[in-house]
Design an enzyme around this catalytic site. Structure first.
Site, PDB file in Angstrom:
ATOM      1  N   TRP A 321       0.837  -1.206   0.000  1.00  0.00           N
ATOM      2  CA  TRP A 321       0.000   0.000   0.000  1.00  0.00           C
ATOM      3  C   TRP A 321       0.872   1.256   0.000  1.00  0.00           C
ATOM      4  CZ3 TRP A 321      -0.623   4.214   3.246  1.00  0.00           C
ATOM      5  CH2 TRP A 321      -1.752   4.993   3.006  1.00  0.00           C
ATOM      6  N   HIS A 322       2.025   1.185   0.671  1.00  0.00           N
ATOM      7  CA  HIS A 322       2.863   2.372   0.809  1.00  0.00           C
ATOM      8  C   HIS A 322       3.567   2.756  -0.470  1.00  0.00           C
ATOM      9  CE1 HIS A 322       2.190   1.771   5.095  1.00  0.00           C
ATOM     10  NE2 HIS A 322       2.459   3.054   5.202  1.00  0.00           N
ATOM     11  N   GLY A 323       3.656   1.838  -1.419  1.00  0.00           N
ATOM     12  CA  GLY A 323       4.297   2.226  -2.669  1.00  0.00           C
ATOM     13  C   GLY A 323       4.651   1.019  -3.496  1.00  0.00           C
TER      14      GLY A 323
END
Lengths: 468, 449
Positions: A321-323
């Site tokens: 989700w963060h990247g």
């Protein structure tokens, strides 16, 4: 528009508050919605269309799910839910992961796969999770279907939380839609929280950013151990003050308009285990994954094997989700692994350790994790971690220079990561010192003035003649 | 102050009397609401400053930042649609924000209080000295330049080749740097250069400058060296180049109000520099030809520069692709000089020693320099760069490369009589004009180092 650009606190915010306060009650939501649209369009007018499409599609889906459930067509409702979730995730995936996938698959197949050149709409990771929570909440009867499409649109696009959260869930935000108003109390406490957040971002995070950039620009092989630690710690602090500052601003703004947004950060670096850290760091994301992934998968109630599986799934997703990069994946799995070890292997040992030790160990584990977070690739992450343990090159003059320029900042950050200041304030308030209120106001005034100086300086750029 | 009744004590006494007054007590009782104060303050502050920013006359140019300030954008549908109107409005508001310079100084002070010793790529050193933080060397370009220099020297064995890489202030004024400030080892970098061009004579002026490090050899607010620094270096070089310096010089301080690029970059304007020119005691006369513009001048000094921002451009008005200096020295020696802006203040020492100096700044020179050797009967080649620029230069090798096979393809290859500026130079002019700011616009030279 970012909250820490001069235009926001000086024009957009006062105008918004004023408008919101003067329009009659039944137009307040509409006003907020229009303000949110302006906020979105300010960054990139094209985003408005994408967010509108997402709102329209998910509103329709949510209504359809509710309708089918009412008619007891559970299977159909389930299919609509799945189809809608897939569409939302495809949109998120296209903007966030397509290029990364194209790159890796292309490298694997020795083919050149076309890249997406469209910029992702503002806050897509955040508003996609918002709409997903709506679909799940309606499907699971946690909340009624949205009656008014404007309410739903406001839930998705409410500007304080749109770009960086907190990710408020549908079931928590919709009941707050009624009776929106500005009150003196909410305005004062909201703006206070906003100023604190602004100071975290402008005074601490941006200044820490200078130290971090300086260290990360040095070749990893040349770093002495102390320099590497200065780099890692400045990132650790910067990320916290940046993100929690932004969350504070969002929470404060939400409060001004009468919304209670969830507290996203509760002194996470004081946690005495990594599990606790994750309940206090970006809590709204953790809650989202808990409510919509971990628990539906069975949580920890179906035996240790399944618990481990569920934890790994959640942490894999959290990482991704963060990247879109292998480093985020590794970072997510790293935390998943630590949580599993804390829960199943070292639970007994951890209990016996003094709290101070537990806190320090947790903080260090989190700091090592951030190295993966900030490194451009896995190789450089490992290289950086290597420098952090390079005892043969403990300290050099570069380290002394950055230490000299940042130790005061680090001290302020360490204090700022703990509830010391807040507790002190609460204590003084309890004792009813009159001067406390004056001093408190003076401190806030000073913070705000320094923030203005910082915001103006962020735009400082001297013209350096013809540089070809 | 005391006599006027404004001493700190009196003010404090006044304040404490005020806080003890019943009205104040009651007001304090009712105002246990720091948030309200903050609210009032934020809103008042926002209103006042927004109003001032919007109502006060707009500024066009910032002397301190040395750039044009953004104005309110013209409203257009295109601008609104692509978001540029929004960005331009942000720039406008920030650039015109009331008290902009004051706020920037306040922030700088805040960061200095935290112990930070650099800002905007500039070290804030002791004794009001600013230092440009040197860039990381561009190894690939450096190696390319060195091989090109060596090849150029071998191709012209009858020409004496000298390389002078000038150490920057970070090396010479080391003791004025902030404590422990990391700087590259420029001695080692010069060593690499010396070894990279074995056919040339390397002129190391480090010791000569270090011997005078307590004198005014570098500007405090600019990244250049002073004429005095250039003089000490010149005297060191002259011996090895077997040229005879002038006996003495008349020194004229042409500016005492020079605020250089480092002041602008760092936002620190604590001091002003003095620019001296050195006029040698010599019979030799000279004239200057700017080949880029075909302008001829009897002097290397440009007075107009002193009315603009960058007073260092008093030397030649900045950098040009090619400048020729013809003299009456009668020494029989002709110099081809590859250089950056450090050389600009060195010419006043060099010219009495050469019949002609062909000055080439490869960053703005797009022809091959090879034919210049025969065209001008060059006897000496000198590379004169400051270390920081040389380590990152990407244009020297191209200038040293052999000329295009067909001379017709290389338009404007300057012949001694009919010299025409090449189209490439014209392009550089345009680029410079695009970037030129009010102060620099009239002198079309490029002041980059």
């Amino acid at each position: 528009m970012a909250f820490n650009q001069l235009l926001f606190p000086f024009i957009f915010l006062p105008v918004s508050v004023l408008l919101f306060a003067v329009v009659p009650g039944r137009f307040k939501k509409l006003t907020l919605l229009i303000l949110s649209a302006v906020f979105i369009a300010w960054g990139n007018p094209g985003d408005l269309l994408l967010i509108f499409l997402s709102v329209a599609f998910n509103y329709a889906s949510a209504c359809e799910i509710a309708y089918l459930k009412k008619r007891r067509q559970a299977k159909k409702a389930r299919n609509v839910l799945i189809a809608s979730v897939v569409v939302d995730l495809l949109m998120l995936g296209f903007f966030k992961y397509y290029n990364f996938a194209a790159e890796n698959v292309g490298a694997l197949l020795h083919a050149n796969i076309a890249k997406n050149t469209m910029a992702a709409p503002v806050g897509i990771s955040f508003f996609t999770f918002s709409v997903l929570s709506a679909l799940f909440d309606v499907y699971r009867d946690n909340a009624p279907a949205p009656k008014n499409p404007l309410d739903f649109a406001l839930f998705v696009s409410f500007f304080p939380k749109l770009s960086s959260g907190p990710i408020i869930q549908y079931k928590d935000m919709m009941p707050q839609m009624e009776a929106l108003s500005v009150t003196k109390d909410r305005l004062e406490s909201g703006l206070r929280v906003f100023v604190v957040g602004l100071a975290k971002k402008v005074l601490l995070a941006n200044t820490l950013g200078l130290a971090f950039t300086a260290v990360s620009d040095l070749p990893t092989a040349e770093l002495s151990m102390v320099t590497a630690w200065i780099g890692a710690l400045s990132y650790t602090f910067m990320l916290y003050f940046d993100f929690s500052g932004y969350s504070d601003m969002a929470v404060g703004l939400g409060r001004v308009f009468g919304f209670h947004l969830p507290q996203n950060f509760q002194y996470p670096y004081c946690s005495d285990s990594v599990s606790v850290f994750w309940r206090r760091w970006h809590a709204s994301l953790g809650a989202w994954f808990r409510d919509y992934v971990y628990i539906p998968l069975g949580g920890s109630r179906e035996g240790d094997g399944k618990t481990v599986r569920n934890l790994l799934v959640v942490w894999l997703l959290t990482g991704v989700w963060h990247g879109a990069n292998w480093t985020f994946l590794v970072w997510g799995l790293y935390h998943g692994l630590i949580l599993i070890l804390e829960k199943f292997v070292f639970a007994g040992v951890i209990e016996k350790l003094p709290t101070a030790v537990r806190r320090v160990v947790s903080f260090l584990l989190v700091t090592f994790g951030w190295v993966f977070f900030f490194s451009p690739g896995l190789g450089s992450a490992v290289g950086f971690l290597g420098s952090m343990f390079r005892v043969t090159r403990f300290i050099d003059s570069t380290a002394l220079y950055y230490l000299g320029g940042n130790w005061i900042l680090f001290l302020i950050c360490i204090v700022g990561c703990t509830p010391v200041v807040r507790n002190l304030a609460v204590n003084l308030k309890k004792r009813g010192y009159r001067w406390f209120y004056v001093a408190g106001a003076a401190v806030f005034a000073l913070l705000f003035i320094l923030c203005v100086a910082g915001m103006v300086s962020d735009t400082y750029s001297s013209f350096l003649y013809a540089q070809f | 102050m005391n006599k006027k009744g404004f001493s700190a004590k009196k003010i404090l006494r006044g304040v404490s009397r005020l806080t003890k007054s019943p009205a104040m007590q009651e007001w304090l009782e009712n105002s246990r609401r720091p948030g309200l104060w903050v609210t009032a303050m934020v809103l008042c502050f926002a209103t006042v400053f927004t109003a001032l920013t919007l109502l006060l006359p707009k500024k066009d140019f910032s002397e301190k930042e040395n750039r044009k300030l953004a104005q309110f954008p013209a409203v257009s549908w295109a601008g609104l649609a692509d978001g540029s109107a929004a960005r331009d409005t942000e720039s406008f508001f920030a650039d015109q924000f009331t008290g902009r310079d004051f706020w920037i100084q306040m922030n700088l002070r805040f960061r200095r209080l935290l112990g930070q010793k650099e800002n905007g790529g500039v070290y804030i050193g002791k004794k009001k000295t600013l230092f440009l933080i040197p860039s990381r060397p561009n190894e690939a370009a450096l190696n390319k330049n060195l091989s090109a220099m060596e090849a150029f020297a071998s191709a012209n064995p009858d020409v004496r080749t000298y390389v002078a890489i000038i150490p920057n202030a970070v090396t010479v004024l080391k003791d004025k740097l902030p404590a422990f400030a990391p700087v590259p080892d420029q001695a080692a970098q010069m060593q690499t250069v010396a070894e990279g061009v074995p056919s040339a004579t390397f002129l190391d002026v480090t010791e000569a400058l270090l011997a005078h490090k307590d004198e005014y050899v570098f500007y405090r607010t600019d990244h250049h060296w002073t004429s005095l620094g250039a003089r000490y270096a010149f005297e060191e070089m002259a011996a090895k180049m077997e040229i005879t310096p002038a006996e003495d010089y008349d020194v004229y301080p042409v500016s005492t109000t020079f605020s250089g690029t480092l002041a602008s970059k760092s936002g620190r304007f604590k001091t002003l520099d003095t620019v001296d020119i050195y006029v040698p005691h010599t019979e030799t006369e000279y004239n200057v030809t700017y080949l880029d513009t075909q302008e001829k001048a009897p002097s290397m000094y440009k007075k107009e520069a002193l009315d603009a921002k960058d007073h260092y451009t008093v030397f030649f008005g900045g950098n040009y692709g090619r400048v020729d200096i013809n003299t009456t020295a009668g020494t029989g020696r002709r110099l081809l000089l590859f250089k950056d802006s450090y050389a600009n203040c060195m010419i006043q020492f060099l010219y009495p020693c050469f019949d002609e100096i062909v000055m080439v700044d490869p960053r703005y020179y797009y022809d091959s320099a090879a034919p210049l050797i025969t065209q001008h009967g060059v006897t000496d080649v000198l590379y004169l760069y400051n270390c920081d620029t040389f380590m990152t230069d990407t244009s020297l090798a191209d200038a040293l490369a052999a000329p295009a096979a067909n001379p017709a393809d290389a338009p404007g290859l300057p012949a001694p009589d009919a010299e025409a500026a090449s189209p490439a130079d014209a392009e550089a002019e345009t680029k410079a004009a695009d970037n030129a700011v009010a102060g620099n616009a009239d002198s079309a030279g490029k002041a980059d180092d």
